[in-house]
Design a protein around this motif. Structure first.
Motif, PDB file in Angstrom:
ATOM      1  N   SER A  44     -50.569 -35.949  -1.803  1.00  9.68           N
ATOM      2  CA  SER A  44     -51.151 -36.911  -0.852  1.00  9.68           C
ATOM      3  C   SER A  44     -51.994 -36.225   0.225  1.00  9.68           C
ATOM      4  O   SER A  44     -52.148 -36.740   1.337  1.00  9.68           O
ATOM      5  CB  SER A  44     -50.031 -37.728  -0.180  1.00  9.68           C
ATOM      6  OG  SER A  44     -49.313 -38.473  -1.129  1.00  9.68           O
ATOM      7  N   ASN A  45     -52.551 -35.073  -0.086  1.00  3.91           N
ATOM      8  CA  ASN A  45     -53.328 -34.332   0.917  1.00  3.91           C
ATOM      9  C   ASN A  45     -54.582 -35.088   1.354  1.00  3.91           C
ATOM     10  O   ASN A  45     -54.923 -35.099   2.539  1.00  3.91           O
ATOM     11  CB  ASN A  45     -53.714 -32.959   0.365  1.00  3.91           C
ATOM     12  CG  ASN A  45     -52.506 -32.088   0.072  1.00  3.91           C
ATOM     13  OD1 ASN A  45     -51.430 -32.307   0.630  1.00  3.91           O
ATOM     14  ND2 ASN A  45     -52.672 -31.112  -0.797  1.00  3.91           N
ATOM     15  N   SER A  46     -55.261 -35.708   0.400  1.00  9.35           N
ATOM     16  CA  SER A  46     -56.467 -36.468   0.756  1.00  9.35           C
ATOM     17  C   SER A  46     -56.143 -37.616   1.692  1.00  9.35           C
ATOM     18  O   SER A  46     -56.911 -37.920   2.619  1.00  9.35           O
ATOM     19  CB  SER A  46     -57.152 -36.991  -0.513  1.00  9.35           C
ATOM     20  OG  SER A  46     -57.645 -35.926  -1.297  1.00  9.35           O
ATOM     21  N   ASP A  47     -55.002 -38.256   1.479  1.00  6.56           N
ATOM     22  CA  ASP A  47     -54.565 -39.322   2.382  1.00  6.56           C
ATOM     23  C   ASP A  47     -54.459 -38.805   3.816  1.00  6.56           C
ATOM     24  O   ASP A  47     -54.885 -39.466   4.765  1.00  6.56           O
ATOM     25  CB  ASP A  47     -53.197 -39.866   1.958  1.00  6.56           C
ATOM     26  CG  ASP A  47     -53.286 -40.826   0.786  1.00  6.56           C
ATOM     27  OD1 ASP A  47     -54.347 -41.436   0.598  1.00  6.56           O
ATOM     28  OD2 ASP A  47     -52.293 -40.950   0.054  1.00  6.56           O
ATOM     29  N   ARG A  48     -53.880 -37.611   3.951  1.00  6.93           N
ATOM     30  CA  ARG A  48     -53.675 -37.067   5.300  1.00  6.93           C
ATOM     31  C   ARG A  48     -55.002 -36.685   5.957  1.00  6.93           C
ATOM     32  O   ARG A  48     -55.182 -36.906   7.161  1.00  6.93           O
ATOM     33  CB  ARG A  48     -52.726 -35.862   5.235  1.00  6.93           C
ATOM     34  CG  ARG A  48     -51.259 -36.265   5.126  1.00  6.93           C
ATOM     35  CD  ARG A  48     -50.342 -35.063   5.131  1.00  6.93           C
ATOM     36  NE  ARG A  48     -50.381 -34.355   3.852  1.00  6.93           N
ATOM     37  CZ  ARG A  48     -49.613 -34.660   2.813  1.00  6.93           C
ATOM     38  NH1 ARG A  48     -48.744 -35.659   2.889  1.00  6.93           N
ATOM     39  NH2 ARG A  48     -49.693 -33.977   1.694  1.00  6.93           N
ATOM     40  N   VAL A  49     -55.919 -36.112   5.188  1.00 12.14           N
ATOM     41  CA  VAL A  49     -57.235 -35.792   5.748  1.00 12.14           C
ATOM     42  C   VAL A  49     -57.926 -37.066   6.200  1.00 12.14           C
ATOM     43  O   VAL A  49     -58.481 -37.139   7.309  1.00 12.14           O
ATOM     44  CB  VAL A  49     -58.107 -35.036   4.712  1.00 12.14           C
ATOM     45  CG1 VAL A  49     -59.526 -34.856   5.256  1.00 12.14           C
ATOM     46  CG2 VAL A  49     -57.503 -33.680   4.380  1.00 12.14           C
ATOM     47  N   ALA A  50     -57.898 -38.098   5.360  1.00 10.10           N
ATOM     48  CA  ALA A  50     -58.538 -39.373   5.697  1.00 10.10           C
ATOM     49  C   ALA A  50     -57.921 -39.990   6.944  1.00 10.10           C
ATOM     50  O   ALA A  50     -58.629 -40.558   7.789  1.00 10.10           O
ATOM     51  CB  ALA A  50     -58.436 -40.339   4.517  1.00 10.10           C
ATOM     52  N   GLN A  51     -56.613 -39.862   7.079  1.00 12.51           N
ATOM     53  CA  GLN A  51     -55.944 -40.442   8.244  1.00 12.51           C
ATOM     54  C   GLN A  51     -56.392 -39.758   9.530  1.00 12.51           C
ATOM     55  O   GLN A  51     -56.645 -40.411  10.540  1.00 12.51           O
ATOM     56  CB  GLN A  51     -54.430 -40.338   8.092  1.00 12.51           C
ATOM     57  CG  GLN A  51     -53.662 -40.989   9.231  1.00 12.51           C
ATOM     58  CD  GLN A  51     -52.162 -41.016   8.973  1.00 12.51           C
ATOM     59  OE1 GLN A  51     -51.725 -41.253   7.852  1.00 12.51           O
ATOM     60  NE2 GLN A  51     -51.385 -40.757  10.002  1.00 12.51           N
ATOM     61  N   VAL A  52     -56.503 -38.415   9.485  1.00  8.81           N
ATOM     62  CA  VAL A  52     -56.957 -37.676  10.668  1.00  8.81           C
ATOM     63  C   VAL A  52     -58.394 -38.053  11.021  1.00  8.81           C
ATOM     64  O   VAL A  52     -58.727 -38.282  12.191  1.00  8.81           O
ATOM     65  CB  VAL A  52     -56.856 -36.156  10.433  1.00  8.81           C
ATOM     66  CG1 VAL A  52     -57.557 -35.392  11.554  1.00  8.81           C
ATOM     67  CG2 VAL A  52     -55.401 -35.723  10.333  1.00  8.81           C
ATOM     68  N   VAL A  53     -59.253 -38.134  10.015  1.00  2.00           N
ATOM     69  CA  VAL A  53     -60.684 -38.311  10.257  1.00  2.00           C
ATOM     70  C   VAL A  53     -61.058 -39.762  10.529  1.00  2.00           C
ATOM     71  O   VAL A  53     -61.786 -40.066  11.482  1.00  2.00           O
ATOM     72  CB  VAL A  53     -61.497 -37.765   9.063  1.00  2.00           C
ATOM     73  CG1 VAL A  53     -62.990 -38.047   9.253  1.00  2.00           C
ATOM     74  CG2 VAL A  53     -61.257 -36.269   8.898  1.00  2.00           C
ATOM     75  N   PHE A  54     -60.566 -40.665   9.701  1.00  3.15           N
ATOM     76  CA  PHE A  54     -61.004 -42.054   9.785  1.00  3.15           C
ATOM     77  C   PHE A  54     -59.995 -42.970  10.470  1.00  3.15           C
ATOM     78  O   PHE A  54     -60.344 -44.094  10.846  1.00  3.15           O
ATOM     79  CB  PHE A  54     -61.278 -42.604   8.370  1.00  3.15           C
ATOM     80  CG  PHE A  54     -62.282 -41.809   7.590  1.00  3.15           C
ATOM     81  CD1 PHE A  54     -63.612 -41.775   7.968  1.00  3.15           C
ATOM     82  CD2 PHE A  54     -61.880 -41.074   6.478  1.00  3.15           C
ATOM     83  CE1 PHE A  54     -64.535 -41.039   7.245  1.00  3.15           C
ATOM     84  CE2 PHE A  54     -62.803 -40.346   5.753  1.00  3.15           C
ATOM     85  CZ  PHE A  54     -64.130 -40.319   6.136  1.00  3.15           C
ATOM     86  N   GLY A  55     -58.759 -42.540  10.593  1.00  2.00           N
ATOM     87  CA  GLY A  55     -57.738 -43.395  11.167  1.00  2.00           C
ATOM     88  C   GLY A  55     -57.108 -44.294  10.136  1.00  2.00           C
ATOM     89  O   GLY A  55     -57.612 -44.459   9.025  1.00  2.00           O
ATOM     90  N   ARG A  56     -56.018 -44.879  10.468  1.00  2.00           N
ATOM     91  CA  ARG A  56     -55.242 -45.678   9.524  1.00  2.00           C
ATOM     92  C   ARG A  56     -56.002 -46.917   9.047  1.00  2.00           C
ATOM     93  O   ARG A  56     -55.820 -47.380   7.922  1.00  2.00           O
ATOM     94  CB  ARG A  56     -53.935 -46.138  10.193  1.00  2.00           C
ATOM     95  CG  ARG A  56     -52.947 -45.002  10.390  1.00  2.00           C
ATOM     96  CD  ARG A  56     -51.637 -45.531  10.968  1.00  2.00           C
ATOM     97  NE  ARG A  56     -50.674 -44.449  11.139  1.00  2.00           N
ATOM     98  CZ  ARG A  56     -49.877 -43.989  10.179  1.00  2.00           C
ATOM     99  NH1 ARG A  56     -49.960 -44.543   8.994  1.00  2.00           N
ATOM    100  NH2 ARG A  56     -49.037 -43.037  10.416  1.00  2.00           N
ATOM    101  N   GLU A  57     -56.881 -47.463   9.891  1.00  2.00           N
ATOM    102  CA  GLU A  57     -57.502 -48.748   9.531  1.00  2.00           C
ATOM    103  C   GLU A  57     -58.401 -48.614   8.319  1.00  2.00           C
ATOM    104  O   GLU A  57     -58.701 -49.610   7.655  1.00  2.00           O
ATOM    105  CB  GLU A  57     -58.294 -49.312  10.711  1.00  2.00           C
ATOM    106  CG  GLU A  57     -59.516 -48.483  11.131  1.00  2.00           C
ATOM    107  CD  GLU A  57     -59.163 -47.372  12.119  1.00  2.00           C
ATOM    108  OE1 GLU A  57     -60.089 -46.773  12.700  1.00  2.00           O
ATOM    109  OE2 GLU A  57     -57.960 -47.113  12.297  1.00  2.00           O
ATOM    110  N   ASN A  58     -58.870 -47.410   8.016  1.00  2.00           N
ATOM    111  CA  ASN A  58     -59.776 -47.248   6.881  1.00  2.00           C
ATOM    112  C   ASN A  58     -59.075 -46.725   5.634  1.00  2.00           C
ATOM    113  O   ASN A  58     -59.723 -46.478   4.616  1.00  2.00           O
ATOM    114  CB  ASN A  58     -60.921 -46.304   7.261  1.00  2.00           C
ATOM    115  CG  ASN A  58     -61.884 -46.927   8.240  1.00  2.00           C
ATOM    116  OD1 ASN A  58     -62.315 -48.040   8.047  1.00  2.00           O
ATOM    117  ND2 ASN A  58     -62.189 -46.217   9.321  1.00  2.00           N
ATOM    118  N   LEU A  59     -57.757 -46.516   5.686  1.00  2.00           N
ATOM    119  CA  LEU A  59     -57.043 -45.986   4.520  1.00  2.00           C
ATOM    120  C   LEU A  59     -56.858 -47.081   3.460  1.00  2.00           C
ATOM    121  O   LEU A  59     -56.732 -48.245   3.788  1.00  2.00           O
ATOM    122  CB  LEU A  59     -55.670 -45.457   4.947  1.00  2.00           C
ATOM    123  CG  LEU A  59     -55.701 -44.101   5.674  1.00  2.00           C
ATOM    124  CD1 LEU A  59     -54.297 -43.714   6.107  1.00  2.00           C
ATOM    125  CD2 LEU A  59     -56.273 -43.007   4.786  1.00  2.00           C
TER     126      LEU A  59
END
Length: 375
Positions: free
Chosen positions: A360-375
């Protein structure tokens, strides 16, 4: 000298980048050594999650023409010169091979996904490169706390810039794909992948420990044990004619992988063991807890020329140390019979190297960069 001149020429662009308004709906990717590795893995993740429905995604790469005609909706592939004008407009940017020497605007998030946690010295830790500025990012990705001070020294960055998310390229290690695995194994009972580090010297058989005559004996041993060896050479290494003639040894290149539409990590997932020397890929492979062999015949020379980030690299190499062809034979025979003397040590060390082993590494990068609303 060429890179130094390039950095000087790009200095005005850092000023321009601070002044140009950023488009919150543009995601930018950059690579100057092929569109692959962490940038490709994270791009694939964004496409799978349909980010291109709400964002325009720009990929700037030296091999962009391979992908331009098949680009998904709202995705544009461009060359690296053309990419500059997109980078300065983008709110989000990612790279792992090369970068524009343009300082990020405070209005931007630029992520250095890099291409592996270091065993050998990189960046400012290398002799003669101590004063070079490598910090052209908002964040840099790490796999655990162990690498935070190492990345700080290597890129002269603050600890707050290092995010422990794991690397996107490793997510595929945890995805089942039985058809792909069968295609890679080709009916062999055991498969080993060999990833030698790039070496500048020209050799008839440019992989460590063995020469072309010993390769014949190795091929026969593999055949007798129903094993297959895949040698993936470095992108800058050349394949000699003597490396193409074996029944149970297959040599592949990065361009071949790209033509097949697969990554080296899909091959790693399918294999029963890994051979390498000082490539950080074994840090990734440790998450699967399978046998690893290390060719260390030139470790002292390598230590003196390039150097390692750890005082004693052997402490971080949980597997058989291979210096001769006889050692190499023992490694293959141990994999063939299922012997694994380093399993406990790998598990212990993996907890220090990789905080996450969950795909789930990509999930974590996306969360840091885009925030939860865009996951």
């Amino acid at each position: 000298m060429k890179k130094k001149i390039l950095r000087i020429c790009f200095k005005p662009l850092s000023i321009c980048n601070r002044l140009i308004k950023k488009n919150k709906k543009i995601i930018f990717f950059y690579s100057n050594l092929g569109f692959r590795d962490n940038v490709k893995a994270f791009y694939d993740y964004l496409i799978e999650k349909e980010y291109n429905k709400t964002f325009q995604i720009i990929v700037s790469a030296n091999d962009y023409e391979k992908y331009r005609e098949q680009a998904p909706d709202n995705v544009l592939f461009v060359g690296n010169k053309q990419g500059i004008r997109w980078f300065v407009k983008a709110k989000y940017a990612f790279y792992c091979f090369g970068k524009y020497p343009i300082k990020p605007s405070k209005k931007q998030i630029v992520v250095n996904l890099w291409h592996g946690m270091p065993l050998k010295k990189i960046g400012n830790m290398e002799e003669g490169l101590e004063r070079v500025d490598y910090n052209y990012f908002t964040y840099i990705v790490a796999t655990s706390q162990l690498f935070v001070p190492i990345l700080q020294k290597s890129f002269r960055c603050d600890a707050s810039q290092v995010i422990i998310t794991g690397q996107p390229r490793n997510d595929v290690l945890f995805r089942e794909n039985h058809l792909m695995d069968q295609a890679i194994r080709k009916g062999a009972e055991k498969v080993v992948v060999w990833l030698p580090t790039y070496r500048e010297e020209k050799k008839e058989f440019p992989i460590p420990v063995i020469d072309s005559t010993q390769a014949d004996a190795l091929n026969q041993m593999l055949k007798e044990n129903h094993m297959r060896l895949i040698v993936k050479i470095h992108p800058l290494q050349e394949i000699g004619e003597n490396m193409k003639k074996f029944s149970n040894i297959e040599v592949i290149t990065q361009s071949q992988l790209e033509d097949f539409g697969i990554s080296i990590y899909e091959i790693l997932r399918s294999c029963d063991g890994l051979l390498t020397d000082y490539s950080s890929v074994y840090f990734d492979y440790m998450m699967l807890n399978r046998p690893i062999g290390f060719t260390v015949d030139d470790i002292e020379e390598y230590k003196n020329k390039r150097g390692f980030v750890f005082d004693n690299p052997y402490e971080y190499m949980p597997g058989m140390k291979i210096r001769t062809y006889e050692d190499l034979s023992r490694f293959f025979r141990s994999v063939a019979c299922g012997e694994d003397l380093y399993a406990d040590r790998r598990q212990q060390l993996n907890q220090k190297i990789n905080r996450y082993s969950d795909g789930s590494n990509s999930d974590r990068v996306a969360q840091v960069v885009f925030g939860r609303e865009n996951l």
